[in-house]
Design a protein around this motif. Structure first.
Motif, short mmCIF file in Angstrom:
data_model
loop_
_atom_site.label_atom_id
_atom_site.label_comp_id
_atom_site.label_asym_id
_atom_site.label_seq_id
_atom_site.Cartn_x
_atom_site.Cartn_y
_atom_site.Cartn_z
N THR A 134 0.86 -1.19 0.00
CA THR A 134 0.00 0.00 0.00
C THR A 134 0.89 1.24 0.00
O THR A 134 2.10 1.16 0.28
N ASP A 188 0.78 3.63 2.15
CA ASP A 188 1.26 3.86 3.52
C ASP A 188 2.43 2.95 3.86
O ASP A 188 3.39 3.37 4.52
N ALA A 189 2.36 1.69 3.43
CA ALA A 189 3.45 0.76 3.71
C ALA A 189 4.72 1.18 2.99
O ALA A 189 5.82 1.14 3.56
N GLY A 206 6.12 4.09 4.81
CA GLY A 206 6.70 3.66 6.07
C GLY A 206 8.05 3.00 5.89
O GLY A 206 8.98 3.22 6.68
N VAL A 207 8.18 2.19 4.85
CA VAL A 207 9.47 1.54 4.58
C VAL A 207 10.52 2.58 4.21
O VAL A 207 11.69 2.47 4.60
N THR A 252 7.37 -4.00 2.52
CA THR A 252 6.25 -3.27 1.90
C THR A 252 5.00 -4.12 1.82
O THR A 252 3.89 -3.58 1.68
N ASP A 294 1.18 -5.22 6.57
CA ASP A 294 0.21 -4.17 6.87
C ASP A 294 0.90 -3.15 7.78
O ASP A 294 1.95 -3.42 8.37
N THR A 295 0.30 -1.97 7.93
CA THR A 295 0.98 -0.88 8.62
C THR A 295 1.28 -1.21 10.09
O THR A 295 2.32 -0.84 10.62
N GLU A 296 0.39 -1.95 10.73
CA GLU A 296 0.63 -2.29 12.14
C GLU A 296 1.81 -3.25 12.27
O GLU A 296 2.69 -3.07 13.13
N LEU A 353 4.19 -3.63 10.12
CA LEU A 353 5.39 -2.91 9.70
C LEU A 353 5.93 -2.06 10.84
O LEU A 353 7.14 -2.03 11.08
N ALA A 354 5.04 -1.37 11.55
CA ALA A 354 5.48 -0.54 12.67
C ALA A 354 6.14 -1.40 13.75
O ALA A 354 7.18 -1.03 14.31
#
Length: 864
Positions: free
Chosen positions: A37, A39-40, A43-44, A67, A70-72, A74-75
């Motif tokens: 996504t 956002d991912a 974030g990366v 990537t 999911d964002t959670e 990944l965090a």
């Protein structure tokens, strides 16, 4: 740069992820289910920026895997990764020096500052003009020390602690003002030499499998593990070990201390005794194995440096250990026991061997010989007499059990100068024979020397690799008279014992023959390993020493063997640092980072420490912090301008860390030091720049003084010493120990430069010559030479030719893919499943090759 703050201390085990990150450079992620996504991807990108600021890069495969989270997830994965890296670098701590504008605001006149501090301490009065500047209304007490400080004389925007006592003050104290902004560092800063490209290791199931592989590697090590590897061993056992299914447990664990720890781990669960007790019994081959196991079970160290009070031994385990002792030769058991008589007498109280004498008579016989048990007419004595009669080497002397002691026979023969009588005795212990080689050759006449060398040819085939290499290094320098001898005695601290070398040199003919036998054995063992077509060796590894005395090696960011020498890039500033945090045990603790300057003759010519903040412009101190309360702790720095130091006649700089008030490092909640190599002026960028950290090591020993490194200013090299210095009393400072530091620095640099310790580079050449048809040497100037083994060329001749001008061809472009490589940096083409040692792994994909550590390179030569 994102800073992750944790509450970890130097005594906290690393997580499994951190262990594999360090050893394999691999990151493991949950099962991937999401599509990338926006956002991912964003974030990366942010994570990648944070990693670059720490000296790490993402491989394409890891970036793609991240990537897809999911964002959670990944965090969570990114936070965990940064936390592990920050803990390894030391950037998980607050690093604020006393002078926040260091090095620009460090005072030039330390003595004048000291006088001002003393005057303010003795004469300053509340609600009175400042005794230094006469200004009204500027004198106020700071908290919590309550010293009266003039805000005109001492700049609260520059000081981070009380200017009078240099102890920490409350963060909200009005004296402290926002620090002046530091010059922003260039975004084009060079990446560190230790740069590593992180790879994707797979999912959590792959992590468990890789943990099993790392466990197998540690279990195969012949020597004692380093403290970091020992801690990692326990982490890997908890993850990959199984007490109910012991298929992972090798039949033989060559490292005695490692074996004791593994067996103690197996016995930690009494419910698994049915499976583990037979395995424990089968693994015990000496009485000392039993003693080590009992020590570890009692919370002690497997090295038997200090013996704790033994805990109670459960009855099933007691019987199993006595059965193991009963299966050994009682003469050898007694001999082992007499090496640690006091410990064994206490251990016997827990094992109750006489209670089980009818079942395990040989075990009881050995303990009776140790205790010089007086025989009477009771049942126990009759049992011991019967066991003694069945042991042909046992005698009954004056009513006590007597067993021959091998060591006393050997010592008597050598004391009488009867080398030819001693040789067959010592040859019964091949490792001991090789250790005593120098002693026997010194005592031997020509006929006896021939007997020694003849026996050596057989003994070397069973000696451990560490003993073999140690003897080889020592003997090859014995044809010339030495000034000093350096010993590294076994203990909990890495101490160096230095004495005058009073030995007469050996003849060249004897040393040449001995070196030939030892080198031939190294090549013979290497030739038994899997053959390869192409091997690559970096000439830069010549400065790296083959590891020894690993059990006292400091936990460090880069695993650099003690004695190794590495180049410092020209035009760079070296920044030393130390950070510590007090504990309830240590109380108020003052660590002092210092640099001692010496000339060519090792004469002390200058100091940069709390007594002298500047040595001209060549060395600048960040200020003396005298307390380090939790949770912030305290930090000190020293900047070294090597060009300026060279102009001032400085040849050697020895970095030291002293505990001023004599608190052992091990009592601190956290303590570590290290070195940064900066490619920008000292006043730019953050004081602690994680990206520029080249080495970081823990201070966890019982010592009060650490001597980690010496810098050769002329040659622009740093030699890693990693030793401690014995000090007594308190108020430690460089000028009080300058003579001892000079002696230590001179002796150790002389030792490692003399060739008395085998270099990892030459060990790599021997292994490459014995195993490969083609060896490519990469030179430090970027060129490469190819050497091809002739049809009738033996390994010894081939090895001697590698690195010489007698090359077969120059290599244009990149060398061909190597199946065997010994590299300074992992930046060459490697074949699939290649065996690789790299001091700095850089972009090596550990999933595609077998990455070896320096101890693994030595362990590969274990006798088959």
């Amino acid at each position: 740069m994102t800073t992750i703050t944790t509450t970890a201390t130097t005594n906290t085990r690393r997580s499994l992820g951190a262990v594999l990150l360090s050893s394999r450079g691999a990151v493991y992620l949950p099962t991937i289910t999401a599509e990338p996504t926006v956002d991912a991807i964003a974030g990366v990108a942010l994570l990648e920026t944070d990693l670059v600021e720490r000296g790490y890069l993402l491989s394409a495969g890891l970036r793609q895997a991240l990537t897809a989270l999911d964002t959670e997830a990944l965090a969570t994965a990114g936070q965990s990764l940064l936390t592990d890296i920050d803990a390894a670098l030391g950037s998980d701590r607050n690093h604020t020096p006393l002078f926040r504008g260091f090095p620009r605001t460090t005072p030039h006149d330390t003595f004048a500052l000291y006088v001002d501090r003393v005057l303010a301490l003795l004469l300053q009065a509340p609600e009175q003009p400042c005794v230094l500047c006469g200004t009204n209304g500027t004198v106020h007490a700071v908290s919590p020390c309550a010293h009266l400080v003039c805000r005109s004389c001492f700049d609260g925007a520059d000081y981070s602690a009380c200017p009078i006592c240099n102890r920490s003050i409350d963060a909200d104290d009005p004296f402290l003002r926002p620090a002046l902004p530091r010059t922003v560092a260039s975004t084009r800063r060079a990446l560190p030499q230790r740069l590593r490209v992180l790879t994707f290791g797979g999912d959590l199931a792959a992590r468990t499998a890789d943990a099993g592989g790392e466990l197998s590697t540690l279990l195969a090590r012949a020597g004692a593990l380093s403290p970091q590897d020992t801690e990692d061993l326990m982490v890997l056992l908890d993850e990959a070990g199984d007490r109910s299914d012991l298929a992972w447990l090798p039949d033989v664990i060559p490292g005695r201390e490692t074996k004791a720890r593994v067996l103690a781990w197996l016995l930690a669960d009494k419910d698994a005794y049915t499976a583990t007790l037979p395995a424990v019994t089968a693994s015990i081959t000496t009485a000392t194995d039993v003693l080590r196991l009992l020590v570890v079970l009692s919370g002690g160290d497997a090295g038997l440096v200090e013996i704790p009070r033994f805990t109670a031994v459960p009855r099933p385990l007691r019987r199993a250990l006595l059965m193991a002792l009963n299966g050994l030769d009682p003469v050898l058991v007694t001999e082992d026991m007499k090496r640690h008589p006091a410990a064994w007498k206490h251990a016997a109280e827990r094992l109750h061997p006489f209670e089980y004498a009818h079942r395990y008579p040989k075990a009881a016989l050995a303990v009776a010989a140790l205790r010089e048990f007086l025989l009477t007419e009771d049942t126990l004595s009759q049992t011991l007499r019967t066991a003694a009669r069945r042991s042909t080497a046992t005698t009954l002397d004056a009513g006590t059990v007597s067993l021959p002691v091998w060591a006393s026979q050997v010592e008597t023969a050598l004391a009488d100068g009867q080398v030819e009588r001693a040789v067959p005795l010592i040859a019964q212990r091949p490792g001991e024979f090789v250790r005593r080689l120098d002693h026997m050759l010194r005592l031997a006449d020509p006929a006896a020397a021939e007997a020694v060398l003849t026996a050596l040819g057989k003994a070397v085939r069973q000696a451990s690799p560490a003993v073999l290499l140690s003897a080889l290094g020592a003997i090859r320098t014995r044809s010339r008279k030495g000034d000093s001898r350096v010993f590294f005695p076994k203990g909990s601290d890495a101490t160096a014992h230095i004495v005058t070398d009073e030995r007469a040199p050996l003849t060249t003919s004897v040393t040449d023959r001995t070196v030939g036998i030892l080198t031939g054995e190294v090549l013979r063992r290497a030739a038994e390993l899997a053959p390869v077509d192409v091997a690559v060796v970096d000439a830069a590894l010549d400065g790296v020493i083959a590891p020894f005395a690993e059990r006292t090696a400091s936990r460090s960011l880069v695993t650099l063997p003690r004695g190794s020498e590495l180049p410092i890039p020209q035009g760079h500033t070296v920044r030393l640092f130390v950070h510590w945090m007090e504990s309830a045990t240590s109380g108020v603790t003052d660590l002092d980072l210092s640099a001692a300057m010496f000339n060519d003759g090792w004469e002390h010519i200058g100091t940069c420490d709390y007594t002298s903040y500047r040595y001209f412009d060549g060395a600048v101190h960040s200020g003396d912090r005298t307390s380090a309360p939790a949770p912030e702790g305290a930090s000190e720095f020293v900047d070294l301008d090597l060009d300026e130091l060279a102009a001032r006649g400085v040849r050697y700089v020895v970095g030291t860390v002293f505990s001023y008030n004599n608190v052992p490092f091990e009592e601190l909640a956290d303590a570590f030091a290290g070195v940064m190599v900066r490619d920008e002026p000292g006043e730019t960028g953050p004081v602690f720049d994680a990206r520029q950290v080249e080495q970081r090591f823990d201070l966890t020993s019982k010592a009060r003084a650490s001597v980690p490194l010496v810098i050769d200013v002329n040659d622009r090299t740093m030699r890693w010493l990693d030793v401690v210095q014995a000090v007594t009393g308190s108020n430690h400072a460089v000028h009080r120990h300058a003579g001892a530091i000079a002696l230590l620095g001179q002796a150790l640099t002389g030792l490692f430069a003399s060739g008395a310790r085998i270099g990892l580079g030459e060990l790599a050449v021997w292994q490459a010559a014995a195993r490969s048809k083609t060896v490519i040497v990469r030179h430090t100037d970027g060129s490469a030479s190819m050497y091809q083994r002739g049809a009738d060329e033996d390994a010894l001749t081939f090895a001697a030719r590698i690195g010489s001008p007698a090359r077969d061809a120059a290599v244009e472009g990149d060398p061909p893919a190597a199946q065997l490589a010994y590299l300074m940096r992992g930046d060459t083409l490697l074949a699939a499943d290649a065996e690789v040692y790299a001091l700095h792994p850089a972009g090596i994909d550990t999933g595609a090759v077998r990455l070896m550590s320096a101890p693994d390179v030595v362990t590969a030569l274990a006798a088959k």
